[in-house]
Design a protein around this motif. Structure first.
Motif, PDB file in Angstrom:
ATOM      1  N   ALA A 242       0.860  -1.452  -0.009  1.00  0.00           N
ATOM      2  CA  ALA A 242      -0.113   0.215  -0.318  1.00  0.00           C
ATOM      3  C   ALA A 242       0.828   1.163   0.056  1.00  0.00           C
ATOM      4  O   ALA A 242       0.809   2.381  -0.693  1.00  0.00           O
ATOM      5  N   ALA A 243       1.888   1.666   0.766  1.00  0.00           N
ATOM      6  CA  ALA A 243       2.991   2.257   0.756  1.00  0.00           C
ATOM      7  C   ALA A 243       3.847   2.461  -0.104  1.00  0.00           C
ATOM      8  O   ALA A 243       3.746   3.659  -0.921  1.00  0.00           O
ATOM      9  N   ARG A 244       3.937   1.266  -1.175  1.00  0.00           N
ATOM     10  CA  ARG A 244       4.803   1.709  -2.134  1.00  0.00           C
ATOM     11  C   ARG A 244       3.913   2.169  -3.174  1.00  0.00           C
ATOM     12  O   ARG A 244       4.966   2.680  -4.178  1.00  0.00           O
ATOM     13  N   ALA A 245       2.551   1.443  -3.919  1.00  0.00           N
ATOM     14  CA  ALA A 245       1.821   2.438  -4.322  1.00  0.00           C
ATOM     15  C   ALA A 245       1.203   3.216  -4.477  1.00  0.00           C
ATOM     16  O   ALA A 245       0.650   3.950  -5.278  1.00  0.00           O
ATOM     17  N   GLY A 246       1.692   4.053  -3.467  1.00  0.00           N
ATOM     18  CA  GLY A 246       1.630   5.264  -3.386  1.00  0.00           C
ATOM     19  C   GLY A 246       0.187   5.902  -2.506  1.00  0.00           C
ATOM     20  O   GLY A 246      -0.088   7.568  -2.815  1.00  0.00           O
ATOM     21  N   ALA A 247       0.180   5.070  -1.578  1.00  0.00           N
ATOM     22  CA  ALA A 247      -1.109   5.193  -0.785  1.00  0.00           C
ATOM     23  C   ALA A 247      -1.244   6.763  -0.034  1.00  0.00           C
ATOM     24  O   ALA A 247      -0.113   7.065   0.647  1.00  0.00           O
ATOM     25  N   GLU A 248      -1.752   7.744  -0.220  1.00  0.00           N
ATOM     26  CA  GLU A 248      -2.065   8.684   1.367  1.00  0.00           C
ATOM     27  C   GLU A 248      -3.045   8.484   2.662  1.00  0.00           C
ATOM     28  O   GLU A 248      -2.597   9.048   3.868  1.00  0.00           O
ATOM     29  N   VAL A 249      -3.703   7.599   2.537  1.00  0.00           N
ATOM     30  CA  VAL A 249      -4.356   6.760   3.141  1.00  0.00           C
ATOM     31  C   VAL A 249      -4.475   5.782   3.558  1.00  0.00           C
ATOM     32  O   VAL A 249      -4.854   4.971   2.277  1.00  0.00           O
ATOM     33  N   ILE A 250      -4.466   4.497   4.385  1.00  0.00           N
ATOM     34  CA  ILE A 250      -5.268   2.763   4.409  1.00  0.00           C
ATOM     35  C   ILE A 250      -5.407   2.951   5.032  1.00  0.00           C
ATOM     36  O   ILE A 250      -5.917   3.288   6.861  1.00  0.00           O
ATOM     37  N   ASN A 251      -6.977   2.220   5.054  1.00  0.00           N
ATOM     38  CA  ASN A 251      -8.054   2.188   5.952  1.00  0.00           C
ATOM     39  C   ASN A 251      -8.137   0.658   5.880  1.00  0.00           C
ATOM     40  O   ASN A 251      -7.222  -0.327   5.159  1.00  0.00           O
ATOM     41  N   CYS A 252      -7.595  -0.250   7.307  1.00  0.00           N
ATOM     42  CA  CYS A 252      -7.789  -1.501   7.835  1.00  0.00           C
ATOM     43  C   CYS A 252      -9.365  -1.149   8.531  1.00  0.00           C
ATOM     44  O   CYS A 252      -9.097  -1.153   9.947  1.00  0.00           O
ATOM     45  N   SER A 253     -10.153  -2.218   7.527  1.00  0.00           N
ATOM     46  CA  SER A 253     -11.518  -1.943   8.990  1.00  0.00           C
ATOM     47  C   SER A 253     -11.153  -3.437   9.676  1.00  0.00           C
ATOM     48  O   SER A 253     -12.695  -4.362   9.403  1.00  0.00           O
ATOM     49  N   TRP A 254     -11.219  -3.531  10.114  1.00  0.00           N
ATOM     50  CA  TRP A 254     -10.444  -4.307  10.943  1.00  0.00           C
ATOM     51  C   TRP A 254      -9.530  -4.424  11.860  1.00  0.00           C
ATOM     52  O   TRP A 254      -8.817  -3.684  12.396  1.00  0.00           O
ATOM     53  N   HIS A 255      -9.411  -5.604  12.830  1.00  0.00           N
ATOM     54  CA  HIS A 255      -8.050  -5.506  13.650  1.00  0.00           C
ATOM     55  C   HIS A 255      -8.517  -7.481  14.366  1.00  0.00           C
ATOM     56  O   HIS A 255      -8.891  -8.129  13.815  1.00  0.00           O
ATOM     57  N   SER A 256      -6.892  -7.747  14.047  1.00  0.00           N
ATOM     58  CA  SER A 256      -6.829  -9.532  14.721  1.00  0.00           C
ATOM     59  C   SER A 256      -6.717  -9.089  16.044  1.00  0.00           C
ATOM     60  O   SER A 256      -7.740  -8.728  17.177  1.00  0.00           O
ATOM     61  N   GLU A 257      -6.653 -10.742  16.666  1.00  0.00           N
ATOM     62  CA  GLU A 257      -6.632 -10.703  18.284  1.00  0.00           C
ATOM     63  C   GLU A 257      -5.892 -10.686  18.663  1.00  0.00           C
ATOM     64  O   GLU A 257      -6.063 -10.942  20.028  1.00  0.00           O
ATOM     65  N   SER A 258      -4.827 -10.403  18.203  1.00  0.00           N
ATOM     66  CA  SER A 258      -4.066 -10.306  19.160  1.00  0.00           C
ATOM     67  C   SER A 258      -2.546  -9.215  18.513  1.00  0.00           C
ATOM     68  O   SER A 258      -2.828  -9.391  17.587  1.00  0.00           O
ATOM     69  N   LEU A 259      -2.018  -8.555  19.187  1.00  0.00           N
ATOM     70  CA  LEU A 259      -0.597  -7.516  18.391  1.00  0.00           C
ATOM     71  C   LEU A 259       0.221  -8.379  18.141  1.00  0.00           C
ATOM     72  O   LEU A 259       0.923  -8.430  19.483  1.00  0.00           O
ATOM     73  N   MET A 260       0.974  -8.538  17.311  1.00  0.00           N
ATOM     74  CA  MET A 260       2.434  -9.264  16.724  1.00  0.00           C
ATOM     75  C   MET A 260       3.305  -7.357  16.522  1.00  0.00           C
ATOM     76  O   MET A 260       2.672  -6.372  15.806  1.00  0.00           O
ATOM     77  N   GLN A 261       4.201  -7.498  16.778  1.00  0.00           N
ATOM     78  CA  GLN A 261       4.963  -6.627  17.324  1.00  0.00           C
ATOM     79  C   GLN A 261       5.656  -6.199  15.684  1.00  0.00           C
ATOM     80  O   GLN A 261       5.417  -5.340  15.388  1.00  0.00           O
TER      81      GLN A 261
END
Length: 388
Positions: A242-261
């Motif tokens: 997403a970043a390399r394709a030139g995104a100015e904003v990234i939408n992640c309308s989700w989250h997982s059940e744990s956060l990995m570093q």
């Protein structure tokens, strides 16, 4: 793989999980249910390339390995290293971690994804005025200026698939599309349940044609990234693409059940250095368990991310919406009209759709002032923030 324990570090904390039939069944300090693979996620100094890491890993594993780059910055690199499954062990992780080139080693874990959609109504849906008709006067969103002659803005959506043959999405200008699982440019939904990305896209891009949802920013360009499985490696690659394709904003309308570093590392890096140093806004849905988000609970606990909760139809915090100090702003998220698969529509509730509205709003801010920094975006969002 026979039953055993596996140890690694996450946020400088020692983690020990039980492994049985290649599945993780528990984690110290909480519960984690996931699946193990034959891959390791390795963070290195920025000067370390895939070939030197390959040589290093082969020396420790005493076998052939395959190394692929996931994310590169002037500050660090992330790689995924495929090894024989028996090499995914505490001993190998420890020996790799002790090398001077290596900053972090974790198993590549498949986590459960919470798509942050709650209930839905489908079928013959009566069209109502756009939610923007109530949002704009309430927050004076129109004050950001006219978008017509401003620079194009690219919005990336990372989700489970997109069908652009839908009448309300056929106009969308797709700048780039990529499926991180199949490593192809086809982002069409595959399974009948893969309609979440379609709904999120409708909230942002839906055509103003008096049929379906009136999208918040129909003229933006879309970077469509299909990711249905929450492997750490897939999330890192999706954010990197997403970043390399030139995104100015990234939408992640989700989250997982744990956060990995590793996920937090990349979100933090992009938030500080993305968009040519202006800071790349990465939007996560707060989640729908109606509770206060705790430290490192999941992606919605990343401080540098923009975390969005839901308002009900009375502009109060929705009962299902997660809340607390990690939530940056609340947007409407109850019974919003949007697009569905098979050229259909539905009304949906959840912080997924609040995050979609927030993503569109942020894109409008950028379209109005391309030089705007992430800090300035956060300041404008703070003026919209409802009671926390």
């Amino acid at each position: 793989m026979c039953a055993q324990s596996l140890e690694f570090q996450n946020f400088s904390q020692d983690v020990e999980v039980d492994v049985s039939d290649d599945r993780l069944t528990s984690i110290e300090g909480g519960e984690l249910y996931g699946q193990l693979s034959n891959r390791l996620i390795i963070k290195t100094h920025s000067m370390t390339d895939k070939y030197s890491l390959e040589s290093l890993a082969e020396g420790i594993c005493d076998c052939r390995v395959q190394v692929s780059a996931l994310y590169a910055s002037p500050r660090f690199n992330y790689f995924v290293v495929s090894v024989p499954l028996e090499a995914v062990s505490t001993v190998v992780i420890k020996e790799l971690s002790e090398k001077s080139e290596v900053l972090l080693v974790q198993p590549d874990v498949l986590l459960i994804r919470n798509r942050s959609s709650q209930n839905e109504l489908s079928g013959n849906i009566q069209r109502e005025p756009s939610p923007l008709s109530s949002i704009m006067p309430f927050w004076n969103v129109q004050g950001i200026g006219q978008v017509g002659n401003t620079r194009e803005v690219r919005i990336a959506i990372i989700d489970d698939g997109f069908d652009f043959t839908h009448g309300d999405l056929s106009h969308v200008d797709v700048a780039f599309a990529y499926d991180v699982e199949r490593q192809s440019f086809d982002v069409m939904p595959i399974l009948p349940v893969d309609g979440h990305g379609q709904r999120v896209a409708g909230v942002i891009f839906g055509a103003h044609n008096n049929q379906g949802p009136d999208g918040i920013f129909t003229d933006a360009r879309l970077i469509a990234i299909r990711q249905t499985k929450q492997w750490t490696s897939h999330t890192l690659l999706a954010l990197s693409v997403a970043a390399r394709a030139g995104a100015e904003v990234i939408n992640c309308s989700w989250h997982s059940e744990s956060l990995m570093q590793p996920v937090a590392d990349i979100v933090n890096d992009l938030a500080k250095w993305g968009r040519a140093g202006r800071g790349l806004p990465i939007v996560f849905a707060a989640g729908n368990k109606g509770k206060v988000i705790s430290i490192n609970e999941h992606e919605a606990a990343i401080r540098s991310a923009i975390v969005v909760g839901a308002l009900d139809q009375s502009f109060q915090i929705a009962s299902f919406s997660n809340r607390g100090p990690f939530v940056d702003v609340y947007f409407p998220g109850s019974k919003l009209l949007s697009t569905n698969v098979n050229n259909k529509y539905g009304k949906y509730s959840g912080t997924s759709f609040s995050a979609a509205l927030a993503t569109g709003y942020i894109a409008l801010l950028i379209a109005s002032n391309y030089e705007i920094s992430l800090a300035e975006i956060n300041n404008k969002l703070s003026l919209l923030a409802w009671k926390k």
